[in-house]
Design an enzyme around this catalytic site. Sequence first.
Site, PDB file in Angstrom:
ATOM      1  N   PRO A 121       0.838  -1.198   0.000  1.00  0.00           N
ATOM      2  CA  PRO A 121       0.000   0.000   0.000  1.00  0.00           C
ATOM      3  C   PRO A 121       0.876   1.252   0.000  1.00  0.00           C
ATOM      4  O   PRO A 121       2.058   1.196   0.378  1.00  0.00           O
ATOM      5  CB  PRO A 121      -0.764  -0.093   1.318  1.00  0.00           C
ATOM      6  CG  PRO A 121      -0.550  -1.477   1.815  1.00  0.00           C
ATOM      7  CD  PRO A 121       0.759  -1.921   1.267  1.00  0.00           C
ATOM      8  N   SER A 549     -10.927  -0.772   2.253  1.00  0.00           N
ATOM      9  CA  SER A 549     -10.377  -0.739   3.600  1.00  0.00           C
ATOM     10  C   SER A 549     -10.491   0.655   4.192  1.00  0.00           C
ATOM     11  O   SER A 549     -10.154   1.645   3.544  1.00  0.00           O
ATOM     12  CB  SER A 549      -8.905  -1.139   3.534  1.00  0.00           C
ATOM     13  OG  SER A 549      -8.384  -1.213   4.817  1.00  0.00           O
TER      14      SER A 549
HETATM   15  N1  COA Z   1     -24.294   6.449  16.283  1.00  0.00           N
HETATM   16  C1  COA Z   1     -23.328   7.283  16.672  1.00  0.00           C
HETATM   17  N2  COA Z   1     -22.014   7.009  16.582  1.00  0.00           N
HETATM   18  C2  COA Z   1     -21.668   5.832  16.035  1.00  0.00           C
HETATM   19  C3  COA Z   1     -22.641   4.906  15.593  1.00  0.00           C
HETATM   20  C4  COA Z   1     -24.023   5.260  15.731  1.00  0.00           C
HETATM   21  N3  COA Z   1     -24.987   4.438  15.351  1.00  0.00           N
HETATM   22  N4  COA Z   1     -21.993   3.815  15.126  1.00  0.00           N
HETATM   23  C5  COA Z   1     -20.685   4.049  15.254  1.00  0.00           C
HETATM   24  N5  COA Z   1     -20.480   5.259  15.822  1.00  0.00           N
HETATM   25  C6  COA Z   1     -19.220   5.889  16.180  1.00  0.00           C
HETATM   26  C7  COA Z   1     -18.303   4.925  16.893  1.00  0.00           C
HETATM   27  O1  COA Z   1     -18.562   4.890  18.280  1.00  0.00           O
HETATM   28  C8  COA Z   1     -16.936   5.479  16.568  1.00  0.00           C
HETATM   29  O2  COA Z   1     -16.719   6.600  17.416  1.00  0.00           O
HETATM   30  P1  COA Z   1     -15.221   7.136  17.757  1.00  0.00           P
HETATM   31  O3  COA Z   1     -14.665   7.720  16.512  1.00  0.00           O
HETATM   32  O4  COA Z   1     -15.492   8.167  18.787  1.00  0.00           O
HETATM   33  O5  COA Z   1     -14.465   5.968  18.271  1.00  0.00           O
HETATM   34  C9  COA Z   1     -17.105   6.012  15.157  1.00  0.00           C
HETATM   35  O6  COA Z   1     -18.518   6.228  14.988  1.00  0.00           O
HETATM   36  C10 COA Z   1     -16.609   5.094  14.081  1.00  0.00           C
HETATM   37  O7  COA Z   1     -17.338   3.879  14.086  1.00  0.00           O
HETATM   38  P2  COA Z   1     -17.656   3.098  12.735  1.00  0.00           P
HETATM   39  O8  COA Z   1     -17.638   4.011  11.598  1.00  0.00           O
HETATM   40  O9  COA Z   1     -18.871   2.283  12.962  1.00  0.00           O
HETATM   41  O10 COA Z   1     -16.427   2.176  12.477  1.00  0.00           O
HETATM   42  P3  COA Z   1     -15.445   1.441  13.426  1.00  0.00           P
HETATM   43  O11 COA Z   1     -14.569   2.430  14.085  1.00  0.00           O
HETATM   44  O12 COA Z   1     -16.185   0.471  14.284  1.00  0.00           O
HETATM   45  O13 COA Z   1     -14.537   0.689  12.358  1.00  0.00           O
HETATM   46  C11 COA Z   1     -13.771  -1.152  11.099  1.00  0.00           C
HETATM   47  C12 COA Z   1     -14.990  -0.409  11.642  1.00  0.00           C
HETATM   48  C13 COA Z   1     -14.227  -2.379  10.403  1.00  0.00           C
HETATM   49  C14 COA Z   1     -13.024  -0.261  10.111  1.00  0.00           C
HETATM   50  C15 COA Z   1     -12.828  -1.470  12.315  1.00  0.00           C
HETATM   51  O14 COA Z   1     -13.501  -2.330  13.220  1.00  0.00           O
HETATM   52  C16 COA Z   1     -11.582  -2.201  11.899  1.00  0.00           C
HETATM   53  O15 COA Z   1     -11.550  -3.427  11.932  1.00  0.00           O
HETATM   54  N6  COA Z   1     -10.510  -1.442  11.563  1.00  0.00           N
HETATM   55  C17 COA Z   1      -9.248  -2.011  11.081  1.00  0.00           C
HETATM   56  C18 COA Z   1      -9.275  -2.155   9.572  1.00  0.00           C
HETATM   57  C19 COA Z   1      -7.929  -2.493   9.025  1.00  0.00           C
HETATM   58  O16 COA Z   1      -7.182  -3.270   9.584  1.00  0.00           O
HETATM   59  N7  COA Z   1      -7.598  -1.857   7.896  1.00  0.00           N
HETATM   60  C20 COA Z   1      -6.281  -1.929   7.340  1.00  0.00           C
HETATM   61  C21 COA Z   1      -6.097  -2.942   6.317  1.00  0.00           C
HETATM   62  S1  COA Z   1      -4.542  -2.697   5.547  1.00  0.00           S
END
Ligand code: COA
Length: 631
Positions: A121, A549
């Site tokens: 990447p 991603s």
């Molecule tokens: N209402 C209000 N807030 C919400 C919400 C809702 N219904 N759902 C989610 N949120 C908030 C979360 O609490 C979080 O808040 P924060 O920024 O204060 O922590 C934020 O929104 C982001 O949440 P969301 O968009 O749902 O995504 P996530 O942070 O759970 O991420 C993944 C999801 C899949 C990306 C994550 O779990 C993951 O696995 N990341 C790693 C990916 C990776 O390895 N990539 C690299 C590959 S090279």
Amino acid sequence: MLMHISCTGMAIPPRLLRPVALVYILERSTTHQEGLPKIPVPPLKQTCERYLAALEPLITREELAHTRTLIAEFLQSGGVGERLQKGLERRARKTENWLSDWWMQSAYLDSRMPIPVYTSPGVVLPQMHFQDRQGQMRFAAKLIAGVLDFKKMVDNETLPVEYLGGKPLCMNQYYQVLSSCRIPGPKKDIVVNYATGKSPSTHITVVHNFQFFVLDVYSSNGMPLTVDQIYVQLEKIWNSSLQTNKEPIGILTSNHRNTWGKAYNNLIKDKTNKDSVRTIQKSIFLVCLDAPMPRVSDDLYYSKVAAQMLHGGGSRWNSGNRCNLLGEDGSCGLTYEHAPAEGPPIVFLVDHVVEYMKKTEFRRAPMVPLPLPQKLRFNITPEVKKDIEKAKQNMNIMVPDLDVQVFNFYHYGKKYLKSIKTSPDAFIQMALQLAYYRMYQTCCPTYESASLRMFKLGRTEAIRSTSTESHRFVQAMDDVSKQDTEKLALLQEAIKAHRAYTHMAIHGQTVDRHLLGLRMQAIEDLTSLPEIFMDTSYAVAMHFNLFTSQVGSKTDCVMCIGPMVPDGYGICYNPMGDHINFAVTAFNSCEETNAARLSRFLKEALLDLKSLVEQTLKPSPTGPEEQPDRT
Ligand code: COA
């Protein structure tokens, strides 16, 4: 890791927001490792049911019926499925992580595709506005010092432990980011890490005009060089590498792995070459001082930088500097070897370096004279010259084939999505589903990376974003016979399904890695692969036209990846507070794909989804009232 600084500058981002999703807590990062749970082997029947559900929107009814029959046979009591499952469970009992070695091998080390575009990447950082070459050198010096500051945390094991949904994450990948090297083999590669052992690495490699230099970054008392010391050393390197007619030896690393494996053996037959190669391999990281690229319009600028990070622009430009990047035109970013680590540790490192650079002043002080950084010599035998020519040809085919679009979607970001009480990630994924459906009138297998780092040595699992619910929603969205309230209800269902799948994925309860495990177990135990892996539906399910991603960071940057399949797209996004950064890639050789067109559909989809929500819901001005269960 390879950092590119193109001499026009890397801009320190104006907006720095608090960390996304992952929470960092200061504690010794290795002490918690022992307490991490082992990754589970999911129940066989559950995986088979979830696999059939994932296939539903992707294949015909007849195909699904056929696959159902194969699955029923596979699941028969005392049958092949049960045997493989028992084998996997045995492996899980005997190892720290039944998946990690198989994953590393099948996803990376066995792959024979070139590393640029196909595996490594890139990260595109905001443009810097260097005033002059001294500006570029000062910037590069601070950046190097910033990475060494990060390394201090690695060496002292004081990296802040990350948490997801209140649970500590495995930090192992952070220890693999620096001083790691992927060495090619004629059939399979290996990754070697030089961070520990009898003589841990104390130097970096700096590349300028295709010439490689060893820069010792620690002084004799073990202290890292100061920013101004590094600056002086970089100046010396620059001044001793002004000739531009050198053989681009670094380009060898960009060829197909089998070809590079053979060329590697040719190269290291010569003792001088072998010593130089070993020195590069043992570097903590590599910095490329790239030449400026031909000017492009402002709206194409970041796409051009993304291409630079992914391949270097071709043999005439910076591809021969590759092995990490700073361009003389202020473009700035990095590329890294994917085998030992995923994006999150890399962007954590980027965030750390950016913070470090903000608070570090450049001070000229009297200094102890330092030796001239050693230039690495290469003897270009006729055989090596031939290999370089081959690699140039391959690179010059790859470069025009990569179609890249990097854009910032400025209409809203994560703050707005949270204010309407939706998951930003699921919402963006549904916009992607809609964009693809509008462009192709069908949906496709979609891969989103999910972290498995709640488990010891955990890497990633796939979230299959295309679901029966997402399919229903995208079909309804442009159906004039449907009311907005119905469309919104379908969108909400699709988001809910995506969240549920994400929850299962990060807890190691989805299908992709389990199927991989069963297949690898079959390769070890059986004489032939079970029918379910020979089935057309399996081939369809694994052909991810959308390979996506989320890589969130505090820095206003975006990661970019190449497509996983020849007729697909690679899509990375970084949801910031008020905007979202996207990088979309495709191959020009595929007539059906077009990164700019998909990007247009994506922007429209994001805007249309917002309108749909706003016509039916009123956003809360105070932000979300309840946080969802994210564990
Ligand atoms: N209402 C209000 N807030 C919400 C919400 C809702 N219904 N759902 C989610 N949120 C908030 C979360 O609490 C979080 O808040 P924060 O920024 O204060 O922590 C934020 O929104 C982001 O949440 P969301 O968009 O749902 O995504 P996530 O942070 O759970 O991420 C993944 C999801 C899949 C990306 C994550 O779990 C993951 O696995 N990341 C790693 C990916 C990776 O390895 N990539 C690299 C590959 S090279």
